[in-house]
Design a protein around this motif. Structure first.
Motif, PDB file in Angstrom:
ATOM      1  N   LEU A 491       0.813  -1.223   0.000  1.00 35.25           N
ATOM      2  CA  LEU A 491       0.000   0.000   0.000  1.00 35.25           C
ATOM      3  C   LEU A 491       0.838   1.261   0.000  1.00 35.25           C
ATOM      4  O   LEU A 491       0.284   2.365   0.016  1.00 35.25           O
ATOM      5  N   ASP A 492       2.141   1.131  -0.007  1.00 32.45           N
ATOM      6  CA  ASP A 492       2.995   2.297   0.144  1.00 32.45           C
ATOM      7  C   ASP A 492       2.849   3.268  -1.018  1.00 32.45           C
ATOM      8  O   ASP A 492       2.494   2.888  -2.137  1.00 32.45           O
ATOM      9  N   PHE A 493       3.168   4.519  -0.733  1.00 33.81           N
ATOM     10  CA  PHE A 493       3.098   5.566  -1.742  1.00 33.81           C
ATOM     11  C   PHE A 493       4.155   5.354  -2.812  1.00 33.81           C
ATOM     12  O   PHE A 493       5.185   4.707  -2.582  1.00 33.81           O
ATOM     13  N   VAL A 494       3.879   5.897  -3.981  1.00 39.94           N
ATOM     14  CA  VAL A 494       4.828   5.818  -5.087  1.00 39.94           C
ATOM     15  C   VAL A 494       6.149   6.450  -4.664  1.00 39.94           C
ATOM     16  O   VAL A 494       6.181   7.527  -4.077  1.00 39.94           O
ATOM     17  N   GLY A 495       7.240   5.746  -4.938  1.00 40.80           N
ATOM     18  CA  GLY A 495       8.552   6.264  -4.575  1.00 40.80           C
ATOM     19  C   GLY A 495       9.070   5.752  -3.254  1.00 40.80           C
ATOM     20  O   GLY A 495      10.231   5.970  -2.923  1.00 40.80           O
ATOM     21  N   THR A 496       8.234   5.049  -2.468  1.00 40.50           N
ATOM     22  CA  THR A 496       8.688   4.494  -1.202  1.00 40.50           C
ATOM     23  C   THR A 496       9.624   3.326  -1.469  1.00 40.50           C
ATOM     24  O   THR A 496       9.347   2.465  -2.301  1.00 40.50           O
ATOM     25  N   ASP A 497      10.746   3.294  -0.760  1.00 39.70           N
ATOM     26  CA  ASP A 497      11.691   2.195  -0.949  1.00 39.70           C
ATOM     27  C   ASP A 497      11.056   0.880  -0.525  1.00 39.70           C
ATOM     28  O   ASP A 497      10.518   0.751   0.580  1.00 39.70           O
ATOM     29  N   SER A 498      11.085  -0.106  -1.410  1.00 38.85           N
ATOM     30  CA  SER A 498      10.509  -1.412  -1.089  1.00 38.85           C
ATOM     31  C   SER A 498      11.464  -2.214  -0.221  1.00 38.85           C
ATOM     32  O   SER A 498      12.680  -2.035  -0.272  1.00 38.85           O
ATOM     33  N   GLN A 499      10.891  -3.094   0.584  1.00 38.06           N
ATOM     34  CA  GLN A 499      11.684  -3.964   1.438  1.00 38.06           C
ATOM     35  C   GLN A 499      11.986  -5.252   0.658  1.00 38.06           C
ATOM     36  O   GLN A 499      11.252  -6.226   0.715  1.00 38.06           O
ATOM     37  N   SER A 500      13.094  -5.222  -0.068  1.00 33.48           N
ATOM     38  CA  SER A 500      13.413  -6.348  -0.939  1.00 33.48           C
ATOM     39  C   SER A 500      13.844  -7.577  -0.155  1.00 33.48           C
ATOM     40  O   SER A 500      13.925  -8.678  -0.710  1.00 33.48           O
ATOM     41  N   ASP A 501      14.134  -7.421   1.149  1.00 34.09           N
ATOM     42  CA  ASP A 501      14.551  -8.568   1.938  1.00 34.09           C
ATOM     43  C   ASP A 501      13.373  -9.438   2.346  1.00 34.09           C
ATOM     44  O   ASP A 501      13.551 -10.532   2.871  1.00 34.09           O
ATOM     45  N   ARG A 502      12.137  -8.989   2.133  1.00 35.56           N
ATOM     46  CA  ARG A 502      10.956  -9.814   2.387  1.00 35.56           C
ATOM     47  C   ARG A 502      10.112  -9.866   1.122  1.00 35.56           C
ATOM     48  O   ARG A 502       9.848  -8.850   0.487  1.00 35.56           O
TER      49      ARG A 502
END
Length: 708
Positions: A491-502
């Motif tokens: 649901l994060d806003f556009v441009g929010t860094d994704s948590q690629s570790d999960r």
């Protein structure tokens, strides 16, 4: 109150609402030379509302007949009487905006009075928007076309504006669960059989390329809607499929329906024709591509007497009467059959390429004893279970084909291998769950579960290997009420860094907005009841900071803590996305009623991602008898403070009152039959249980275009 479906409506029929506005032109315009004459030569089990729709579809043969369009009901009436009739023959299109819409689906009284709801005629549903007809509403699609470009752009950018149109009714008995699966999997051989059967003997003899073109087209992953249903009074379950392209409806045979009495979620079955196991290690464990077998995985059972001995079933070649057969993967003893199941997923827990089944199951004491209803008690329990797929005797080194001891092709569903061996991994999970990998660098995967009976949201880690086991467990929330449905969401806003570790392994949803390998930010949970809020000092929930109590059923969003292993110790901050869902009691839902039901995230347009826009949220109201669509709240619409999770802020876009239990929602993106619709936009399939129909709504961007 919404009237019940006519008793003369057949169990399986589709009625299309599209193209009605063009009917007068179609009947007389030279652009459509065949006109009504085409109706005489076409038979199908899809019932159309217009001649144009009948002409534009290559429909399969069936004993059902196509009758005339709904406008025929006005023949013989004066202009005055025609003017006061309902204008339901027009396209029922509307647009959403800043404020929520209440869309009510009712049977059109005009058609009922004039007999136009009889078998073979048009759909009977009519939409009311905020209490008035669509054409008189300010949300009318036609009125929206007069808005200037600046206002339209604001609606699109700020309020996720979409157009919504009721395009069809699918008449199917007692629809409960709906799910879109690819046509290359379950139901593919039945579709292939229809292609061959409708071809001429000469074409079959000569092997004309037209047949092979159609066969190749059938292999493409197109939308096929699967509908499961059930009834307290029936000794059979219902499983139907609807081809989105042709509108053809199929059903399983009597043997299957008498074996699966209360079918819940259905899903695809992977192909086991090629495997790589053990010797090549987990990294090489794979199946060729993403192939699917012509089979359904069906979870069965419910807590009502006579339906509580469920199981996990595989239905091979569903809809193909000549080759369809069914097997049960769970144990056959009385003890093993005293459980009911809602969902099951495929996962490799052993690391050797075997796709085993992970499922949650529950058992509950009878709700009826000596003719009297009893209160549920502590004897209710749930379990997270691993059904281990048998090992093939050997693997052909050249082809990767798994083999039996006698050299024949390995079939994990044959009688020699069923039932599969059961392993109880964890006590507690009972209904719905999602599977994720919270740390891609370790050897565990995580199951996040919404636990209905003991009223918790929990997470546990399963260590993969030859003997999988739970190595970590944690209760995320024990004040959530009866937690029912749950899904992973971004649901994060556009441009929010994704948590690629999960990453997601299985989102828990039949609408795969978050696909395997995607990152996620939240865990969404629906609760049938929650009368109190959190202690803000402990959980930091915005609900408690405002001094709010939670009223009725709710949708919660749990923010996944960021940071290495933070999910194990840090609080999962809970935000109430929506609340106040209430049961609308009627005779058909008096056994264990609850609201809301399943929750989904989806995008209005195919292939859209969160890099472009945040997803919409759809909620099946279950016994609230409505479907709900929520839109994301922009940063300009709310005041931020340090304790709010703005990404979990959503507002109601529209409520669709169906007047019947809405047990689930399916979302597809292929065009439904040949009706006017914007290609690539979402189609919402909403089941109305007591009305024996599935409503089909088409989304669009609200911009008019000349289909012809």
């Amino acid at each position: 109150s919404v009237p019940e479906t006519n008793s003369f409506v057949s169990d399986k029929r589709i009625s299309l609402n599209s193209l009605r506005v063009f009917l007068p032109a179609v009947n007389n315009d030279s652009r459509f030379p065949r006109g009504r004459a085409a109706l005489a030569s076409v038979t199908t089990d899809t019932v159309f509302a217009s001649d144009a729709a009948a002409e534009r579809i290559d429909a399969p043969k069936s004993p059902s007949k196509i009758r005339g369009p709904p406008s025929l009901g006005k023949e013989g009436l004066s202009r005055f009487h025609q003017s006061i009739m309902s204008r339901s023959a027009d396209r029922q299109r509307l647009v959403t905006g800043k404020d929520p819409l209440l869309i009510t689906v009712e049977d059109n009284p005009t058609r009922r009075w004039l007999g136009l709801g009889r078998e073979g005629t048009a759909a009977t549903a009519q939409l009311l928007v905020n209490g008035t007809t669509v054409e008189h509403s300010t949300a009318s699609f036609d009125r929206f076309q007069w808005i200037d470009d600046e206002e339209r752009l604001e609606l699109h950018q700020r309020y996720a504006m979409v157009s919504l149109e009721l395009i069809a009714e699918v008449n199917i008995k007692k629809p409960g669960y709906v799910n879109i699966l690819p046509s290359s999997g379950a139901g593919s051989t039945a579709a292939l059989r229809r292609v061959v059967e409708k071809s001429t003997a000469w074409n079959r003899y000569t092997g004309t390329s037209a047949i092979f073109d159609e066969i190749d087209g059938n292999r493409v992953n197109k939308d096929r809607l699967w509908v499961t249903g059930f009834s307290l009074a029936s000794q059979r379950g219902y499983l139907h499929s609807v081809d989105a392209e042709t509108g053809h409806i199929d059903s399983v045979n009597k043997q299957t329906s008498s074996s699966i009495l209360w079918p819940n979620e259905s899903s695809s079955v992977p192909s086991f024709r090629e495997m790589r196991i053990e010797s090549e290690g987990p990294a090489a464990s794979s199946r060729k591509g993403n192939e699917r077998d012509d089979a359904l995985l069906v979870s069965d059972g419910f807590l009502v007497p006579g339906k509580n001995k469920g199981g996990i079933y595989v239905v091979k070649n569903p809809g193909n009467s000549g080759t369809e057969w069914t097997c049960c993967l769970t144990g056959g003893s009385t003890e093993h059959r005293a459980w009911f199941y809602h969902r099951a997923v495929w996962v490799d827990l052993t690391g050797d390429g075997r796709q085993s089944i992970l499922t949650a199951r529950a058992k509950s004491p009878s709700l009826i004893k000596n003719g009297q209803s009893v209160t549920r008690n502590a004897n209710q329990k749930g379990q997270l279970v691993w059904l281990e797929m048998p090992k093939p005797h050997s693997i052909d080194k050249e082809t990767g084909t798994p083999l039996e001891k006698d050299g024949t092709l390995f079939d994990p569903f044959s009688a020699r291998h069923t039932p599969w061996k059961e392993h109880i991994l964890e006590e507690g999970p009972d209904v719905m769950f999602a599977v994720a990998d919270m740390d891609t660098e370790d050897d565990t995967i995580e199951v996040i579960a919404s636990r209905f009976f003991d009223k918790k949201v929990s997470i546990c880690s399963i260590q993969r290997g030859q003997n999988p086991k739970v190595t970590f467990r944690r209760t995320i929330d024990d004040k959530c009420g009866s937690a029912f449905a749950s899904v992973l969401a971004d649901l994060d806003f556009v441009g929010t860094d994704s948590q690629s570790d999960r990453v997601v392994l299985d989102s828990g949803s039949t609408v795969e907005t978050c696909k395997p390998g995607d990152s996620f930010s939240h865990f969404l949970v629906t609760s049938h009841e929650c009368s109190f809020a959190y202690d803000a000092a402990i959980h930091g929930s915005e609900d408690d900071l405002n001094g709010n109590s939670i009223d009725g059923g709710s949708l919660f969003a749990y923010r996944v803590p960021t940071g290495k292993n933070a999910w194990k110790t840090a609080p999962w901050i809970r935000t109430t996305v929506a609340s106040g869902f209430r049961v609308k009691g009627q005779l058909g839902n008096m056994i264990n009623p609850g609201a809301p039901g399943f929750v989904y995230t989806f995008h209005p347009k195919k292939d859209a991602t969160n890099s472009e826009q945040r997803p919409l949220i759809a909620i099946a109201g279950d016994c609230a008898e409505s479907a709900y669509i929520l839109r994301p709240v922009g940063e300009f619409e709310t005041l931020s403070n340090g304790n709010q999770d703005l990404a979990a802020k959503y507002k109601l876009m529209c409520e669709i009152e169906c007047g019947a239990t809405v047990g689930s929602i399916a979302v597809g993106y292929d065009d439904f039959c040949a009706t006017d619709q914007q290609s690539g936009f979402a189609k919402l399939y909403i089941p109305c249980y007591e009305k024996d129909k599935v409503l089909v709504f088409a989304m669009g961007d609200g911009e008019d275009s000349d289909i012809w």
